[in-house]
Enzyme design. Structure first.
Site, PDB file in Angstrom:
ATOM      1  N   GLU A   1     126.331  11.631  -9.366  1.00 45.86           N
ATOM      2  CA  GLU A   1     126.529  10.255  -8.731  1.00 45.86           C
ATOM      3  C   GLU A   1     127.088   9.204  -9.686  1.00 45.86           C
ATOM      4  O   GLU A   1     126.174   8.792 -10.472  1.00 45.86           O
ATOM      5  CB  GLU A   1     125.588   9.959  -7.516  1.00 45.86           C
ATOM      6  CG  GLU A   1     125.994   8.774  -6.728  1.00 45.86           C
ATOM      7  CD  GLU A   1     124.760   8.327  -5.760  1.00 45.86           C
ATOM      8  OE1 GLU A   1     123.685   9.480  -5.559  1.00 45.86           O
ATOM      9  OE2 GLU A   1     124.637   7.307  -5.351  1.00 45.86           O
TER      10      GLU A   1
ATOM     11  N   ASP B   1     129.939   6.397  -5.676  1.00 43.92           N
ATOM     12  CA  ASP B   1     128.812   5.550  -4.916  1.00 43.92           C
ATOM     13  C   ASP B   1     129.679   4.175  -5.007  1.00 43.92           C
ATOM     14  O   ASP B   1     130.605   3.692  -4.260  1.00 43.92           O
ATOM     15  CB  ASP B   1     127.752   5.704  -5.229  1.00 43.92           C
ATOM     16  CG  ASP B   1     126.647   4.430  -4.508  1.00 43.92           C
ATOM     17  OD1 ASP B   1     127.231   3.652  -3.754  1.00 43.92           O
ATOM     18  OD2 ASP B   1     125.369   4.467  -5.092  1.00 43.92           O
TER      19      ASP B   1
ATOM     20  N   LYS C   1     127.947   4.315   2.047  1.00 44.46           N
ATOM     21  CA  LYS C   1     127.068   3.144   2.151  1.00 44.46           C
ATOM     22  C   LYS C   1     127.626   2.317   3.130  1.00 44.46           C
ATOM     23  O   LYS C   1     128.455   1.648   2.681  1.00 44.46           O
ATOM     24  CB  LYS C   1     126.414   2.642   1.040  1.00 44.46           C
ATOM     25  CG  LYS C   1     125.553   3.198   0.181  1.00 44.46           C
ATOM     26  CD  LYS C   1     125.022   2.687  -0.966  1.00 44.46           C
ATOM     27  CE  LYS C   1     124.059   3.413  -1.795  1.00 44.46           C
ATOM     28  NZ  LYS C   1     123.987   3.006  -3.194  1.00 44.46           N
TER      29      LYS C   1
ATOM     30  N   ASP D   1     121.964  10.597 -10.198  1.00 43.55           N
ATOM     31  CA  ASP D   1     122.719   9.348  -9.950  1.00 43.55           C
ATOM     32  C   ASP D   1     122.395   8.456 -11.235  1.00 43.55           C
ATOM     33  O   ASP D   1     121.382   8.047 -11.542  1.00 43.55           O
ATOM     34  CB  ASP D   1     122.024   8.647  -8.783  1.00 43.55           C
ATOM     35  CG  ASP D   1     122.774   7.370  -8.471  1.00 43.55           C
ATOM     36  OD1 ASP D   1     123.827   7.008  -9.076  1.00 43.55           O
ATOM     37  OD2 ASP D   1     122.536   6.762  -7.441  1.00 43.55           O
TER      38      ASP D   1
ATOM     39  N   SER E   1     115.325   9.541  -3.155  1.00 37.99           N
ATOM     40  CA  SER E   1     115.728   9.088  -4.570  1.00 37.99           C
ATOM     41  C   SER E   1     114.859   8.850  -5.329  1.00 37.99           C
ATOM     42  O   SER E   1     113.891   7.812  -4.941  1.00 37.99           O
ATOM     43  CB  SER E   1     116.393   7.894  -4.279  1.00 37.99           C
ATOM     44  OG  SER E   1     117.199   7.435  -5.205  1.00 37.99           O
TER      45      SER E   1
ATOM     46  N   LYS F   1     116.798  13.714  -5.380  1.00 41.56           N
ATOM     47  CA  LYS F   1     117.850  12.825  -6.418  1.00 41.56           C
ATOM     48  C   LYS F   1     117.089  12.066  -7.407  1.00 41.56           C
ATOM     49  O   LYS F   1     116.276  11.448  -7.371  1.00 41.56           O
ATOM     50  CB  LYS F   1     118.479  11.842  -5.399  1.00 41.56           C
ATOM     51  CG  LYS F   1     119.402  10.800  -6.134  1.00 41.56           C
ATOM     52  CD  LYS F   1     120.313  10.052  -5.438  1.00 41.56           C
ATOM     53  CE  LYS F   1     120.625   8.680  -5.497  1.00 41.56           C
ATOM     54  NZ  LYS F   1     121.565   8.000  -4.734  1.00 41.56           N
TER      55      LYS F   1
HETATM   56  O1  SMG Z   1     117.185   3.527   0.190  1.00 38.21           O
HETATM   57  O2  SMG Z   1     116.658   5.680  -0.535  1.00 38.21           O
HETATM   58  C1  SMG Z   1     116.995   4.659  -0.791  1.00 38.21           C
HETATM   59  C2  SMG Z   1     117.833   4.180  -2.240  1.00 38.21           C
HETATM   60  C3  SMG Z   1     118.611   5.156  -2.629  1.00 38.21           C
HETATM   61  O3  SMG Z   1     119.006   5.253  -5.064  1.00 38.21           O
HETATM   62  C4  SMG Z   1     119.109   4.969  -4.059  1.00 38.21           C
HETATM   63  N1  SMG Z   1     120.187   3.878  -3.898  1.00 38.21           N
HETATM   64  O4  SMG Z   1     122.754   3.906  -6.246  1.00 38.21           O
HETATM   65  O5  SMG Z   1     122.234   5.128  -4.547  1.00 38.21           O
HETATM   66  C5  SMG Z   1     122.175   3.997  -5.311  1.00 38.21           C
HETATM   67  C6  SMG Z   1     120.594   3.411  -5.181  1.00 38.21           C
HETATM   68  C7  SMG Z   1     120.933   2.056  -5.032  1.00 38.21           C
HETATM   69  C8  SMG Z   1     119.763   0.989  -4.815  1.00 38.21           C
HETATM   70  S1  SMG Z   1     120.041  -0.479  -5.221  1.00 38.21           S
HETATM   71  C9  SMG Z   1     118.820  -1.290  -4.419  1.00 38.21           C
HETATM   72 MG    MG Z   2     124.088   5.571  -6.137  1.00 38.99          MG
END
Ligand code: SMG
Ligand code: MG
Length: 347
Positions: free
Chosen positions: A214, A239, A263, A189, A135, A161
């Site tokens: 996303e 998400d 998640k 995202d 990400s 991403k």
């Molecule tokens: O752990 O690789 C990771 C982060 C992936 O982008 C990521 N997470 O919305 O999917 C999402 C975000 C939220 C992060 S908030 C701390």
């Molecule tokens: Mg997300």
């Protein structure tokens, strides 16, 4: 199994580089770890709430408080003897999915360790290796974004991403698609940054052959996501909106999600995550495992989850070094040139 003691450990870890999303910038992570001691041994959980209630309404200080004053006492009073008893014991408390999930994770870890059982096998794993996606945050300049993505491709990530927000979407996506070529899976995202008024704008992303978009709209705007899904060729993935089995069923039925990001923390734990995975497999909905900038503890557990058969898309399961110079686990998570090996990561 009988619960004996709860220990909350709060640690601060700097990120190797600021992680900017549509809802803010994180330069370090405020991490809440949970150690549960039982009569058969101990187990660890990681709470994935953030310092600020910006990704969702949960936040670390609140998590620590609700765990200490409400959730743990309820678990003790219920006399839980297995991880599957945790969710029913906590059901009368609204929300706080990340806190509930962290407690269940710790109890499940204790239970499996005591019986010498494997985490990933227990969840239903069918593979030893999984593809690893990364990400990528928002940057001040396109050059910086380009450099970061090039580095991640070199590191071996098989899917990129990009975080997007109004003003940082079409052009960055165009540049990265040109840079990585048509063969590398790419997705975006928005973390709820758009509104229904942006539907025609978001349809401009169709030309980049994205795996998915996303959570473009606010988490409660299920109808808006269904409208977008009808308008755009890019599959809509949810998400933040999916906080339980019930919401997963609803967003699928209503045509608001064509793909689901699972998640464990957001849905109240790994057992709930497995049930949502099973539902999606039965309905033919692809899923992938999201990330919450976990330490190696949560990251290894996610890698196990992501090795279930319905996780057909690469997860946000990057190496420890993506976020942390030094992880807190003995063996940091690594990505090889092709895939992450869960066999090496998990007992
Ligand atoms: O752990 O690789 C990771 C982060 C992936 O982008 C990521 N997470 O919305 O999917 C999402 C975000 C939220 C992060 S908030 C701390
Ligand atoms: Mg997300």
């Amino acid at each position: 199994m009988k619960l004996e003691r709860l220990e909350l450990r709060r640690i601060a870890l700097d990120l190797v580089t600021p992680f900017r999303t549509s809802f803010g910038v994180e330069t370090n992570r405020d991490i809440l770890l949970i150690k549960v001691t039982t009569d058969v041994g101990e187990g660890w959980g990681e709470c994935v709430s953030s310092h600020e209630p910006a990704y969702s309404s949960e936040f670390v200080e609140g998590s620590a408080l609700v765990i200490r004053d409400h959730l743990w006492p309820a678990m003790v009073a219920a006399g839980i003897s297995s991880a599957s008893d945790v969710a029913p014991a906590l059901q009368r408390y609204k929300g706080h999915q990340m806190s509930k999930g962290a407690l269940e994770m710790a109890v499940l870890d204790a239970e499996l360790r005591a019986n010498n059982r494997s985490w990933k096998r227990e969840l239903g794993s069918t593979r030893d290796r999984i593809p690893s996606g990364v990400s990528v945050g928002i940057f001040d300049t396109m050059d910086e974004l380009s450099r970061q993505v090039a580095g991640y491709v070199d590191d071996g990530y098989v899917r990129i991403k990009l975080k997007i927000e109004p003003g940082w979407d079409i052009e960055p996506v165009r540049m990265i698609r040109d840079q990585i070529g048509p063969g590398v899976p790419l997705q975006v995202d928005a973390n709820t940054a758009y509104t229904r008024d942006d539907i025609s704008h978001l349809c401009k992303l169709d030309e980049f052959d994205l795996l998915l978009i996303e959570q473009p709209l606010p988490e409660e705007d299920i109808l808006g996501h269904a409208q977008l899904a009808r308008a755009t060729a890019t599959p809509v993935c949810l998400d933040e909106s999916v906080v339980s089995m019930q919401t997963a069923v609803d967003v699928i039925e209503l045509g608001a999600a064509e793909i689901i990001n699972i998640k464990p923390g957001r849905v109240g734990g790994y057992l709930s995550a497995v049930r949502i995975h099973d539902l999606c497999v039965a309905r033919g909905v692809p899923v992938w495992c999201g990330g919450m900038v976990e330490t190696g503890i949560g990251r290894a557990a996610n890698a196990g989850l992501a090795s279930l058969p319905g996780f057909t898309l690469p997860g946000d399961i990057s190496a420890s070094t993506r976020f942390y110079a030094r992880d807190i686990v003995k063996d940091p998570i690594t990505v090889d040139s092709i895939t992450t090996s869960t066999a090496e990561l998990l007992p």
